[in-house]
Scaffold this active site. Structure first.
Site, PDB file in Angstrom:
ATOM      1  N   THR A  13      48.324  30.858   9.672  1.00 26.79           N
ATOM      2  CA  THR A  13      49.428  31.159   8.753  1.00 26.79           C
ATOM      3  C   THR A  13      48.937  31.942   7.532  1.00 26.79           C
ATOM      4  O   THR A  13      49.447  33.021   7.221  1.00 26.79           O
ATOM      5  CB  THR A  13      50.075  29.838   8.275  1.00 26.79           C
ATOM      6  N   VAL A  14      47.931  31.410   6.842  1.00 28.06           N
ATOM      7  CA  VAL A  14      47.486  32.058   5.605  1.00 28.06           C
ATOM      8  C   VAL A  14      46.677  33.321   5.920  1.00 28.06           C
ATOM      9  O   VAL A  14      46.811  34.348   5.241  1.00 28.06           O
ATOM     10  CB  VAL A  14      46.668  31.074   4.735  1.00 28.06           C
ATOM     11  N   GLY A 134      48.578  26.330  -4.288  1.00 26.19           N
ATOM     12  CA  GLY A 134      49.094  27.450  -3.480  1.00 26.19           C
ATOM     13  C   GLY A 134      49.116  28.739  -4.275  1.00 26.19           C
ATOM     14  O   GLY A 134      48.079  29.227  -4.729  1.00 26.19           O
ATOM     15  N   ILE A 136      50.266  29.339  -7.254  1.00 28.16           N
ATOM     16  CA  ILE A 136      50.227  29.254  -8.727  1.00 28.16           C
ATOM     17  C   ILE A 136      48.792  29.541  -9.209  1.00 28.16           C
ATOM     18  O   ILE A 136      47.864  28.884  -8.750  1.00 28.16           O
ATOM     19  CB  ILE A 136      50.566  27.840  -9.246  1.00 28.16           C
ATOM     20  N   LYS A 205      42.608  18.331  -4.169  1.00 28.72           N
ATOM     21  CA  LYS A 205      42.964  19.281  -5.232  1.00 28.72           C
ATOM     22  C   LYS A 205      42.723  18.671  -6.613  1.00 28.72           C
ATOM     23  O   LYS A 205      42.224  19.340  -7.525  1.00 28.72           O
ATOM     24  CB  LYS A 205      44.424  19.710  -5.059  1.00 28.72           C
ATOM     25  N   GLY A 307      52.486  27.551   2.135  1.00 23.63           N
ATOM     26  CA  GLY A 307      53.170  28.601   2.898  1.00 23.63           C
ATOM     27  C   GLY A 307      52.382  29.896   2.894  1.00 23.63           C
ATOM     28  O   GLY A 307      51.506  30.124   2.049  1.00 23.63           O
TER      29      GLY A 307
HETATM   30  N1  HSE Z   1      49.352  21.185   3.226  1.00 23.95           N
HETATM   31  C1  HSE Z   1      49.305  21.741   1.908  1.00 23.95           C
HETATM   32  C2  HSE Z   1      50.604  21.386   1.197  1.00 23.95           C
HETATM   33  C3  HSE Z   1      49.152  23.225   1.983  1.00 23.95           C
HETATM   34  O1  HSE Z   1      51.525  20.878   1.838  1.00 23.95           O
HETATM   35  O2  HSE Z   1      50.698  21.586   0.010  1.00 23.95           O
HETATM   36  C4  HSE Z   1      48.714  23.837   0.683  1.00 23.95           C
HETATM   37  O3  HSE Z   1      47.468  23.372   0.281  1.00 23.95           O
END
Ligand code: HSE
Length: 441
Positions: A13-14, A134, A136, A205, A307
Site C-alpha cells: 500500500t505505502v 502517518g 502528519i 510510536k 493509508g
Molecule cells: N496500522 C497503522 C494505523 C498504520 O492504523 O495507524 C499507520 O502506522
C-alpha cells in the site's frame, strides 16, 4: 548532484503510494529542491501483480537483498514493515553507503538505537517521519519546530485503525469485528491487526515520541500497553453520557528532580477524554499529536494517520530532506532523535504503580441492597474520591453494570482497591478499568 536516485523495498500500500508521488509529483519536487528525485528501482516478492501504475524505466527486483547493494541507488526506502527481514535490509543498505527512509515504526521502536549508531558511523541519514502519525509531520515539529522548549507532555491518537473503529462504534453502533474488516480493506491496519487493536502499534510510536521529546533512549518494551478489544458499545455510551469520548491514547510525560528529567512516564490505553476537548473531535483514521512545551505552551497536529497517500507523503518529505543536503554531509540534517547523540540518556521509565490518573470503572454487581455501599467503603479506605456514578434502570434480579468516575489517585492504590472490590461476593467478573485525562498539564 542534480539527480537523487531512489529504490523502494516493498510495493504494498505505502510502497505504491511512494512510487506514485515520485512519478506524479516529480516536477513539483524539482521546483522545491532545485534537483530531481528519480525512482530507479523497486523490489517486491511478487512482481506478477498488477500494480496499476506505469513502472516502465524502474528496475524491478524480486529480491530486496539485491536492491540494497545496487551501486546506482542513493536512497533506499524500506516499506516492507515488521522487524525482520526489514532490519537486515536496512543494515545492509547503510553498510553499502545508502541513505535510508522508512515508515517502519516497529523497526525504529525495537532496533532504532542500533540503527542510529550504525548510520552515524557510516555518515548515513535515517529518515522515519512516516513511522509516527502517518502523514502528519509531527516528528519534524517535535525535533525542530519546538526544539527550544522543555517538553512537558506528549499525548497522541497514534493508530488510525483504532480511531476508525472507535468512531464507527460510537456513531453507528457498529460491531467491532465488522469495522476492523473495513479498516483493513482501506489499508489502515497492520499485516497483523492485533498490533493495532492491542495497542502495540501505538506503543511503538509513543516510544519514539517520548525518546525524542525527553532526550531518552527508545524503550518500547517498557511502555505500559492496553488495547481497545475489551471496550464494549455500553462503555462508549456510558462515557458519552458522563461527558466523555473513549480514545486510544499514547501518553508521555517527564518526571524531574532539581530541574532534570530523571524518569519518563509512557503509557498506552483507552482513555476517556472530555467531549469538549480538541482531541475528542479527532475522528475516523485521523491521528492527533499534542505537544506541550514550557515556552510554546500547547500545540496540536492533526492529520491522516494511516493509508497509502498520507503515509507516502511523509516518506517522500524525508527523501526530499536527504536530497536537499546531498552531496554534502548528514551533519546538515537535524539529529534524527532531536538531541546530539552524546546527550541522549537511557532514562528510567516511571513504574506504572506510581502513575497518577483519574479512572472510569465498570463494575458488574448483583442488584442487592448494600452492594454499592460495600464498593464505596473500599474506595473510601483507599482515599479514592468519586466524581460521578451511573446505574441505568434495568429488570430486577440481574447483574447490573455500575459505572464510576474517580478523582486522581495512583495506579497502585487504585489496583489495590480493585482487588478487594473484585473479591466481593456481590461483584461478578473483573472490573473494567479505564483511565481518564482532563489535559490539565
Ligand atoms: N496500522 C497503522 C494505523 C498504520 O492504523 O495507524 C499507520 O502506522
Amino acid at each position: 548532484m542534480s539527480e537523487v536516485r531512489v529504490g523502494i523495498l516493498g510495493l504494498g500500500t505505502v510502497g505504491l503510494g511512494v512510487a506514485r508521488i515520485l512519478i506524479e509529483q516529480q516536477d513539483l519536487m524539482a521546483k522545491r529542491l532545485g534537483k530531481t528525485i528519480k525512482l530507479v528501482a523497486a523490489a517486491d516478492r511478487d512482481l506478477s501483480r498488477d500494480f496499476a501504475l506505469d513502472l516502465s524505466g524502474v528496475k524491478l527486483y524480486d529480491d530486496a537483498a539485491d536492491l540494497v547493494k545496487a551501486s546506482d541507488i542513493d536512497v533506499v526506502v524500506e516499506l516492507i514493515g515488521g522487524y525482520e527481514p526489514a532490519r537486515t535490509f536496512v543494515v545492509t543498505a547503510i553498510e553499502h553507503g545508502k541513505h535510508v527512509v522508512t515508515a517502519n515504526k516497529a523497526l525504529i521502536a525495537k532496533h532504532g538505537e542500533e540503527l542510529f549508531k550504525l548510520a552515524a558511523e557510516n555518515n548515513i541519514a535515517l529518515g522515519f517521519e512516516a513511522a509516527v502519525g502517518g502523514g502528519i509531520p509531527c516528528l519534524k515539529a517535535l525535533r525542530e519546530g519546538v526544539a527550544a522548549n522543555h517538553i512537558q507532555s506528549v499525548y497522541g491518537i497514534l493508530n488510525g485503525t483504532c480511531n476508525f473503529i472507535l468512531t464507527k462504534m460510537e456513531n453507528e453502533g457498529a460491531d467491532y469485528a465488522d469495522v476492523l474488516k473495513e479498516a483493513q480493506a482501506l489499508g489502515y491496519a497492520e499485516a497483523d491487526p492485533t498490533f493495532d487493536v492491542e495497542g502495540i502499534d501505538t506503543a511503538h510510536k509513543l516510544s519514539i515520541l517520548a525518546a525524542m521529546a525527553f532526550g531518552s533512549h527508545i524503550k518500547f518494551d517498557e511502555v505500559y500497553t492496553e488495547g481497545i478489544s475489551n471496550i464494549g458499545a455500553a462503555d462508549i455510551a456510558a462515557a458519552y453520557d458522563l461527558g466523555y469520548r473513549i480514545k486510544l491514547l499514547g501518553i508521555a510525560k517527564p518526571h524531574t528532580e532539581e530541574g532534570k528529567v530523571t524518569q519518563v512516564e509512557m503509557r498506552v490505553h483507552p482513555t476517556l477524554v472530555p467531549i469538549s476537548s480538541q482531541i475528542a473531535q479527532v475522528s475516523d483514521s485521523y491521528n492527533a499529536v499534542m505537544i506541550s512545551g514550557d515556552f510554546v505552551e500547547h500545540t496540536v497536529y492533526i492529520g491522516r494517520g494511516a493509508g497509502e497517500r498520507p503515509t507516502a507523503s511523509a516518506v517522500v518529505a524525508d527523501i526530499m530532506d536527504i536530497a536537499r543536503i546531498l552531496p554534502n554531509g548528514v551533519e546538515f540534517l537535524a539529529p534524527p532523535m532531536g538531541y546530539v547523540a552524546s546527550e541522549r540518556q537511557p532514562l528510567e521509565t516511571l513504574p506504572m504503580a506510581d502513575v497518577q490518573s483519574e479512572y472510569y470503572l465498570r463494575i458488574m454487581v448483583q442488584d442487592k441492597p448494600g452492594v454499592i455501599a460495600s464498593v464505596t467503603s473500599i474506595l473510601a479506605d483507599h482515599q479514592i474520591s468519586l466524581e460521578a456514578m451511573q446505574q441505568k434502570e434495568h429488570d430486577t434480579g440481574e447483574v447490573v453494570p455500575v459505572m464510576m468516575l474517580t478523582h486522581e489517585t495512583t495506579e497502585g492504590n487504585l489496583q489495590a482497591a480493585m482487588s478487594r472490590i473484585t473479591a466481593l461476593q456481590t461483584v461478578e467478573d473483573e472490573v473494567l478499568i479505564l483511565r481518564k485525562e482532563s489535559f490539565s498539564s
